[in-house]
Design an enzyme around this catalytic site. Structure first.
Site, mmCIF file in Angstrom:
data_model
loop_
_atom_site.group_PDB
_atom_site.id
_atom_site.type_symbol
_atom_site.label_atom_id
_atom_site.label_comp_id
_atom_site.label_asym_id
_atom_site.label_seq_id
_atom_site.Cartn_x
_atom_site.Cartn_y
_atom_site.Cartn_z
ATOM 1 N N GLU A 323 -0.225 -1.200 -10.721
ATOM 2 C CA GLU A 323 -0.472 -2.013 -9.534
ATOM 3 C C GLU A 323 0.721 -1.941 -8.597
ATOM 4 O OE1 GLU A 323 -3.319 -5.746 -10.917
ATOM 5 O OE2 GLU A 323 -1.179 -6.056 -10.679
ATOM 6 N N CYS A 324 0.511 -1.673 -7.329
ATOM 7 C CA CYS A 324 1.491 -1.843 -6.268
ATOM 8 C C CYS A 324 2.829 -1.176 -6.605
ATOM 9 C CB CYS A 324 1.662 -3.320 -5.953
ATOM 10 S SG CYS A 324 2.441 -3.649 -4.355
ATOM 11 N N GLY A 325 3.807 -1.920 -7.100
ATOM 12 C CA GLY A 325 5.080 -1.325 -7.467
ATOM 13 C C GLY A 325 4.922 -0.232 -8.500
ATOM 14 N N LEU A 327 2.312 1.799 -8.717
ATOM 15 C CA LEU A 327 1.859 2.964 -7.950
ATOM 16 C C LEU A 327 3.043 3.644 -7.273
ATOM 17 C CD1 LEU A 327 -1.142 3.282 -5.545
ATOM 18 C CD2 LEU A 327 1.154 3.600 -4.651
ATOM 19 N N SER A 424 -3.219 1.446 -7.760
ATOM 20 C CA SER A 424 -3.714 0.806 -6.548
ATOM 21 C C SER A 424 -2.710 -0.223 -6.048
ATOM 22 C CB SER A 424 -5.050 0.117 -6.835
ATOM 23 O OG SER A 424 -5.445 -0.703 -5.765
#
Length: 451
Positions: A323-325, A327, A424
């Site tokens: 997730e986020c970081g 990715l 994502s």
């Protein structure tokens, strides 16, 4: 015995006041369970550091109204008190047009009294008009009293008391303008507790303020007017797979519900550090939460043995959720705020850059392919919170996604997908979706069997 601490607006000081209450209750040797309204990761870290218990998010958009009620009841097990910190202003909802997912929404779902924290720095008699408006705006919400924050002189306090006495509104706490309790912040909010030097001393100071500044007679009577539910403990299942959780100063955005869902369905969770460890623990799956890889890009980049181990594990087919970081870390490179580019793991053939624009809000998304968490066509609701962006056109997106509310927009591609990799910017809360944890575990079992 539970209350909700809300603010009249963002920035009124409710996080500091909540921490003071939690710290004072902990000092009284009470088992206190905290909760945070909304999708925030950082405030719950401070709650957990003070209470020594995980803080759980109550978010009816990321989960559901029923899950909010179930989560509150379940996690109050063995707690003497429960304290819920609100989000933004009391009636500020996710859509801007109603109070969906607001503190007031959660207060109605749980039937709990609200203490309204007000920044009194630049008002006196007008306080009564403001508070009376909050009390009468929605009769279903019980604004039981107020906490006065940033009070100036004794004369100022007397004017505030007189104003509230005229509308018969109880005062549950008075906090003066404190300059020696400052929680540092950065581009996404407060700096996580693990990076705050001397946090134990700050917690002690907060506990002292809580003892001095709350009206404990009124507070204890209010707390005694509510009851906490308890649940039966379930037997722990036999562990089926081992999932390595990236957890350090760079990766620390996790909903406890997600981790507990994995553990409840038979996963052994192994914490490890992309910053400091040189090799992965022996595991069947990888989970990268969000955090601040941009702040620690140099150290992450310098730890080449770990980046190689991660890349090779994904190449071998290890189911991976990022997730986020996460990715950002798995991408080819990360360009920080200073414009310097740092090599990253390289499992995702794209580059990421930090920027000034904050991407923030709930998202509706649909999976484009079968993956380690979702089947093609499955919908999810998540939340984005970042200042970075992928530079190139997305090659193998995970989702089509669009805003949860507001003007109709064309769905856009989002994330990066491989058969064994779900990456994502959209953060997911699995509390009401046990199928997501189950799917991930099943993928880990299948990969384990193939090895």
């Amino acid at each position: 015995m539970a209350i909700i601490l809300a603010g009249d607006r963002s920035g009124t000081g409710k996080t500091t006041l909540t921490l003071a209450l939690l710290a004072a209750l902990k000092n009284r040797r009470c088992a206190v369970q905290s909760f945070k309204v909304g999708p925030d990761y950082i405030d719950p870290m401070f709650h957990a550091a003070v209470t020594s218990r995980p803080c759980y998010n109550l978010d009816p958009i990321l989960t559901s109204e029923r899950y909010v009620q179930q989560s509150f009841r379940a996690h109050c097990t063995n707690a003497n008190y429960a304290v819920i910190e609100g989000v933004m202003g009391l009636f500020d909802g996710a859509t801007g047009t109603d109070d969906t997912a607001s503190t007031a929404h959660v207060a109605r779902l749980l039937g709990l009294p609200v203490l309204l924290a007000v920044d009194c720095a630049r008002m006196s008699r007008s306080l009564a008009a403001l508070v009376q408006g909050y009390r009468t705006f929605d009769a279903r919400v019980n604004v039981a009293g107020v906490i006065l924050n940033r009070v100036g002189s004794d004369r100022h306090l007397q004017l505030l008391r007189d104003a509230l006495e005229a509308i018969n509104m109880p005062i549950f706490g008075v906090f003066r303008r404190e300059k020696d309790v400052q929680l540092p912040d950065r581009h996404l909010g407060l700096v996580p507790t693990g990076e705050v030097s001397g946090f134990e001393q700050i917690a002690e100071r907060l506990a002292g303020l809580g003892e001095q500044c709350f009206d404990w007679g009124k507070l204890e009577r209010l707390l005694a007017s509510t009851a906490l539910s308890h649940r039966e403990r379930q037997e722990e299942e036999e562990r089926r797979v081992r999932i390595a959780i990236a957890r350090d100063s760079a990766f620390n955005f996790y909903y406890p519900d997600n981790l507990e869902a994995l553990a409840a369905q038979g996963a052994e969770l192994l914490n490890w550090s992309p910053l400091d460890d040189k090799d992965l623990p022996e595991a069947d799956g990888l989970y990268f939460g969000g955090g601040f890889p941009e702040v620690f890009a140099a150290r992450l980049s310098e730890n080449r043995p770990m980046m190689t181990a991660v890349r090779q594990a994904i190449e071998r087919g290890m189911p991976t959720y990022a997730e986020c970081g996460g990715l950002m870390y798995l991408s080819q490179s990360l360009t920080d705020f200073a414009g310097k580019s740092w090599p990253m793991v390289g499992s995702i053939p794209q580059t990421v850059e930090m920027g000034g624009r904050l991407v923030l809000g709930y998202r509706k998304a649909i999976a484009l392919n079968d993956g380690p968490l979702l089947k093609k066509g499955q919908p999810v609701i998540g939340h984005e919170f970042h200042r970075s962006a992928v530079v190139e056109k997305l090659r193998q997106p995970t989702y089509t996604a669009q805003r949860y509310w507001g003007a109709v927009e064309q769905p856009a591609s989002e994330g990066y997908h491989q058969r064994n990799l779900h990456a994502s910017y959209v953060h997911l809360h699995w509390g009401h979706r046990p199928d997501i944890a189950q799917n991930f575990i099943q993928q880990c079992e299948q990969a384990k069997a193939l090895r």
